[in-house]
Motif scaffolding. Structure first.
Motif, PDB file in Angstrom:
ATOM      1  N   LEU A   1       1.699  -9.406  -1.181  1.00 21.29           N
ATOM      2  CA  LEU A   1       1.660  -9.435  -2.447  1.00 21.29           C
ATOM      3  C   LEU A   1       0.315  -9.002  -3.237  1.00 21.29           C
ATOM      4  O   LEU A   1       0.308  -8.215  -4.047  1.00 21.29           O
ATOM      5  CB  LEU A   1       1.995 -10.929  -3.058  1.00 21.29           C
ATOM      6  CG  LEU A   1       1.850 -11.176  -4.516  1.00 21.29           C
ATOM      7  CD1 LEU A   1       2.830 -10.429  -5.161  1.00 21.29           C
ATOM      8  CD2 LEU A   1       2.249 -12.576  -5.119  1.00 21.29           C
ATOM      9  N   GLU A   2      -0.768  -9.487  -2.754  1.00 20.29           N
ATOM     10  CA  GLU A   2      -2.114  -9.035  -2.957  1.00 20.29           C
ATOM     11  C   GLU A   2      -2.220  -7.538  -3.066  1.00 20.29           C
ATOM     12  O   GLU A   2      -2.893  -6.855  -3.918  1.00 20.29           O
ATOM     13  CB  GLU A   2      -3.189  -9.495  -2.051  1.00 20.29           C
ATOM     14  CG  GLU A   2      -3.302 -11.216  -2.415  1.00 20.29           C
ATOM     15  CD  GLU A   2      -4.402 -11.696  -1.332  1.00 20.29           C
ATOM     16  OE1 GLU A   2      -5.297 -12.576  -2.022  1.00 20.29           O
ATOM     17  OE2 GLU A   2      -4.595 -11.387  -0.348  1.00 20.29           O
ATOM     18  N   ARG A   3      -1.864  -6.990  -2.044  1.00 21.04           N
ATOM     19  CA  ARG A   3      -1.929  -5.251  -1.488  1.00 21.04           C
ATOM     20  C   ARG A   3      -0.960  -4.616  -2.803  1.00 21.04           C
ATOM     21  O   ARG A   3      -1.674  -3.676  -3.321  1.00 21.04           O
ATOM     22  CB  ARG A   3      -1.413  -4.873  -0.462  1.00 21.04           C
ATOM     23  CG  ARG A   3      -2.402  -5.167   0.805  1.00 21.04           C
ATOM     24  CD  ARG A   3      -1.824  -4.429   1.997  1.00 21.04           C
ATOM     25  NE  ARG A   3      -0.594  -4.610   2.474  1.00 21.04           N
ATOM     26  CZ  ARG A   3      -0.355  -5.428   3.516  1.00 21.04           C
ATOM     27  NH1 ARG A   3      -1.346  -6.253   3.845  1.00 21.04           N
ATOM     28  NH2 ARG A   3       0.992  -5.805   3.576  1.00 21.04           N
ATOM     29  N   LEU A   4       0.256  -5.253  -2.988  1.00 19.00           N
ATOM     30  CA  LEU A   4       1.086  -4.794  -4.087  1.00 19.00           C
ATOM     31  C   LEU A   4       0.343  -4.649  -5.546  1.00 19.00           C
ATOM     32  O   LEU A   4       0.220  -3.693  -6.295  1.00 19.00           O
ATOM     33  CB  LEU A   4       2.501  -5.331  -4.299  1.00 19.00           C
ATOM     34  CG  LEU A   4       3.273  -5.030  -5.273  1.00 19.00           C
ATOM     35  CD1 LEU A   4       3.576  -3.502  -5.118  1.00 19.00           C
ATOM     36  CD2 LEU A   4       4.517  -5.852  -5.456  1.00 19.00           C
ATOM     37  N   LEU A   5      -0.123  -6.072  -5.649  1.00 20.08           N
ATOM     38  CA  LEU A   5      -0.878  -6.192  -7.192  1.00 20.08           C
ATOM     39  C   LEU A   5      -2.038  -5.130  -7.384  1.00 20.08           C
ATOM     40  O   LEU A   5      -2.378  -4.524  -8.251  1.00 20.08           O
ATOM     41  CB  LEU A   5      -1.173  -7.906  -7.312  1.00 20.08           C
ATOM     42  CG  LEU A   5       0.233  -8.441  -7.453  1.00 20.08           C
ATOM     43  CD1 LEU A   5      -0.284  -9.908  -7.715  1.00 20.08           C
ATOM     44  CD2 LEU A   5       0.991  -8.201  -8.559  1.00 20.08           C
ATOM     45  N   GLN A   6      -2.799  -5.305  -6.371  1.00 16.72           N
ATOM     46  CA  GLN A   6      -3.892  -4.290  -6.252  1.00 16.72           C
ATOM     47  C   GLN A   6      -3.627  -2.881  -6.571  1.00 16.72           C
ATOM     48  O   GLN A   6      -4.185  -2.170  -7.228  1.00 16.72           O
ATOM     49  CB  GLN A   6      -4.941  -4.355  -4.923  1.00 16.72           C
ATOM     50  CG  GLN A   6      -5.594  -5.684  -4.652  1.00 16.72           C
ATOM     51  CD  GLN A   6      -6.189  -5.854  -3.577  1.00 16.72           C
ATOM     52  OE1 GLN A   6      -6.216  -4.788  -2.663  1.00 16.72           O
ATOM     53  NE2 GLN A   6      -6.982  -7.074  -3.173  1.00 16.72           N
ATOM     54  N   SER A   7      -2.626  -2.229  -5.964  1.00  9.27           N
ATOM     55  CA  SER A   7      -1.911  -1.351  -6.161  1.00  9.27           C
ATOM     56  C   SER A   7      -1.489  -1.122  -7.633  1.00  9.27           C
ATOM     57  O   SER A   7      -1.832   0.109  -8.086  1.00  9.27           O
ATOM     58  CB  SER A   7      -0.939  -0.952  -5.195  1.00  9.27           C
ATOM     59  OG  SER A   7      -0.272   0.446  -5.489  1.00  9.27           O
TER      60      SER A   7
ATOM     61  N   GLN B   1      -2.777  -2.456 -10.217  1.00  9.75           N
ATOM     62  CA  GLN B   1      -3.817  -2.528 -10.941  1.00  9.75           C
ATOM     63  C   GLN B   1      -4.545  -0.956 -11.151  1.00  9.75           C
ATOM     64  O   GLN B   1      -4.920  -0.776 -12.101  1.00  9.75           O
ATOM     65  CB  GLN B   1      -4.964  -3.488 -10.596  1.00  9.75           C
ATOM     66  CG  GLN B   1      -4.258  -5.017 -11.085  1.00  9.75           C
ATOM     67  CD  GLN B   1      -5.517  -6.197 -10.496  1.00  9.75           C
ATOM     68  OE1 GLN B   1      -5.692  -6.078  -9.503  1.00  9.75           O
ATOM     69  NE2 GLN B   1      -5.767  -6.848 -11.736  1.00  9.75           N
ATOM     70  N   THR B   2      -4.597  -0.595  -9.752  1.00 10.67           N
ATOM     71  CA  THR B   2      -5.452   1.007  -9.724  1.00 10.67           C
ATOM     72  C   THR B   2      -4.507   2.057 -10.559  1.00 10.67           C
ATOM     73  O   THR B   2      -4.819   3.088 -10.313  1.00 10.67           O
ATOM     74  CB  THR B   2      -5.872   1.088  -8.406  1.00 10.67           C
ATOM     75  OG1 THR B   2      -4.756   1.231  -7.466  1.00 10.67           O
ATOM     76  CG2 THR B   2      -6.836  -0.324  -7.995  1.00 10.67           C
ATOM     77  N   THR B   3      -3.179   1.767 -10.348  1.00 12.10           N
ATOM     78  CA  THR B   3      -2.383   3.000 -11.029  1.00 12.10           C
ATOM     79  C   THR B   3      -2.651   3.525 -12.374  1.00 12.10           C
ATOM     80  O   THR B   3      -2.922   2.438 -12.996  1.00 12.10           O
ATOM     81  CB  THR B   3      -1.145   2.587 -11.002  1.00 12.10           C
ATOM     82  OG1 THR B   3      -0.686   2.046  -9.449  1.00 12.10           O
ATOM     83  CG2 THR B   3       0.025   3.832 -11.284  1.00 12.10           C
ATOM     84  N   ASP B   4      -2.661   4.568 -12.571  1.00 15.06           N
ATOM     85  CA  ASP B   4      -2.994   5.331 -14.126  1.00 15.06           C
ATOM     86  C   ASP B   4      -1.686   5.424 -14.585  1.00 15.06           C
ATOM     87  O   ASP B   4      -0.750   6.266 -14.085  1.00 15.06           O
ATOM     88  CB  ASP B   4      -3.603   6.497 -13.711  1.00 15.06           C
ATOM     89  CG  ASP B   4      -3.866   7.193 -15.133  1.00 15.06           C
ATOM     90  OD1 ASP B   4      -3.702   6.721 -16.188  1.00 15.06           O
ATOM     91  OD2 ASP B   4      -4.228   8.549 -15.145  1.00 15.06           O
ATOM     92  N   TYR B   5      -1.350   4.662 -15.783  1.00 13.62           N
ATOM     93  CA  TYR B   5      -0.185   4.559 -16.400  1.00 13.62           C
ATOM     94  C   TYR B   5      -0.298   5.565 -17.592  1.00 13.62           C
ATOM     95  O   TYR B   5       0.791   5.547 -18.342  1.00 13.62           O
ATOM     96  CB  TYR B   5       0.046   3.341 -16.803  1.00 13.62           C
ATOM     97  CG  TYR B   5       0.479   2.219 -15.625  1.00 13.62           C
ATOM     98  CD1 TYR B   5       1.828   2.157 -15.000  1.00 13.62           C
ATOM     99  CD2 TYR B   5      -0.659   1.222 -15.264  1.00 13.62           C
ATOM    100  CE1 TYR B   5       1.848   1.551 -13.823  1.00 13.62           C
ATOM    101  CE2 TYR B   5      -0.449   0.574 -14.060  1.00 13.62           C
ATOM    102  CZ  TYR B   5       0.766   0.532 -13.471  1.00 13.62           C
ATOM    103  OH  TYR B   5       1.103  -0.405 -12.544  1.00 13.62           O
ATOM    104  N   LEU B   6      -1.120   6.364 -17.785  1.00  9.37           N
ATOM    105  CA  LEU B   6      -1.311   7.361 -18.720  1.00  9.37           C
ATOM    106  C   LEU B   6      -0.954   6.964 -20.206  1.00  9.37           C
ATOM    107  O   LEU B   6      -0.329   7.587 -20.916  1.00  9.37           O
ATOM    108  CB  LEU B   6      -0.210   8.448 -18.285  1.00  9.37           C
ATOM    109  CG  LEU B   6      -0.248   9.329 -17.019  1.00  9.37           C
ATOM    110  CD1 LEU B   6       1.007  10.182 -16.857  1.00  9.37           C
ATOM    111  CD2 LEU B   6      -1.701  10.204 -16.933  1.00  9.37           C
ATOM    112  N   GLY B   7      -1.652   5.647 -20.271  1.00  7.86           N
ATOM    113  CA  GLY B   7      -1.431   5.225 -21.803  1.00  7.86           C
ATOM    114  C   GLY B   7      -0.318   4.569 -21.863  1.00  7.86           C
ATOM    115  O   GLY B   7      -0.134   3.935 -23.023  1.00  7.86           O
TER     116      GLY B   7
END
Length: 251
Positions: A195-201, A203-209
């Protein structure tokens, strides 16, 4: 077929396609791929832009497509009064019915959008992406296609010969700035590290606004769950928080 036999890749593009830039910059050159083309309805391939690789598999595949088209033409001639939909007998259907037998690459739908995703949904514009090739489909009739291209300043000429456009065809950026509303749902149980790995991923994703909402649901242990399972589950609950008194450790 002769083009493939001489060792050159074969490109088939519909006349209602607009090329804004060199599409070959976005084409894969891996020989293991038999065919690549514009995406149609997520998993299918559109006949508007198709590139067949000059490999033994590519030549074999295209022979089958030619044979399929010949058979379809014979059916159309013999079934003149049939109520069968003609679109079921196109080159595109011949290709899609055989995709499971070869290695296919679907091109980026933002760089190679169809008429619906570009003109109606305006998906590339919302991502700030200028497409390489726009397929002018999802509209019926030549006049309707011409008017739509003209409305977007994507038509250089309506005469038999196109005039030179020194600065290229103008491209309309999307005027609206409304972001896409995304909702991500995460289902979890007792695997805290995963779960921690998924949430960290996430958080670091660029959602382009775009606006993103995150929902996390924790499954409860069954009555038959072991003590170890319950302890692992409690760690997940403690990490995510439970109620006002137990704040989440996830930031």
């Amino acid at each position: 077929m002769r083009i493939l036999q001489t060792g050159y890749h074969f490109l088939s593009a519909d006349m209602d396609s607009i090329w804004l830039s060199d599409p070959f910059k976005f084409i894969s050159h891996y020989k293991s791929i038999t065919i690549q083309g514009q995406t149609h309805k997520t998993t299918k391939l559109s006949g508007g832009f198709v590139l067949v690789h000059a490999t033994s598999e590519g030549r074999k595949f295209w022979r089958e497509i030619i044979l399929c088209q010949q058979q379809n033409l014979a059916r159309i001639r013999t079934e003149k009064n049939s109520k069968r939909v003609i679109s079921d007998l196109t080159e595109q259907e011949c290709i899609n019915n055989r995709l499971h037998t070869i290695k296919v690459k679907l091109l980026d739908p933002y760089l190679f959008p169809d008429g619906r995703s570009f003109f109606e949904q305006q998906l590339p514009q919302r991502r700030g992406i200028v497409p390489a090739v726009i397929h002018g489909n999802w509209i019926i009739g030549l006049d309707a296609k011409v008017k739509r291209f003209q409305a977007w300043d994507l038509l250089a000429s309506t005469n038999n010969s196109c005039k030179l456009v020194e600065n290229g065809i103008p491209y309309h950026e999307h005027s609206q700035k409304t972001s896409i509303q995304l909702r991500i749902r995460v289902l979890t149980y007792n695997r805290l590290q995963s779960l921690e790995r998924l949430l960290q991923s996430l958080q670091t994703t660029d959602y382009l606004g775009d606006s993103v909402a995150l929902d996390i649901s924790i499954d409860r242990p069954s009555p038959q769950a072991t003590k170890e399972e319950k302890k692992a589950w409690e760690k997940v609950v403690a990490y995510l928080g439970h109620g006002n008194r137990n704040a989440s450790k996830f930031r």
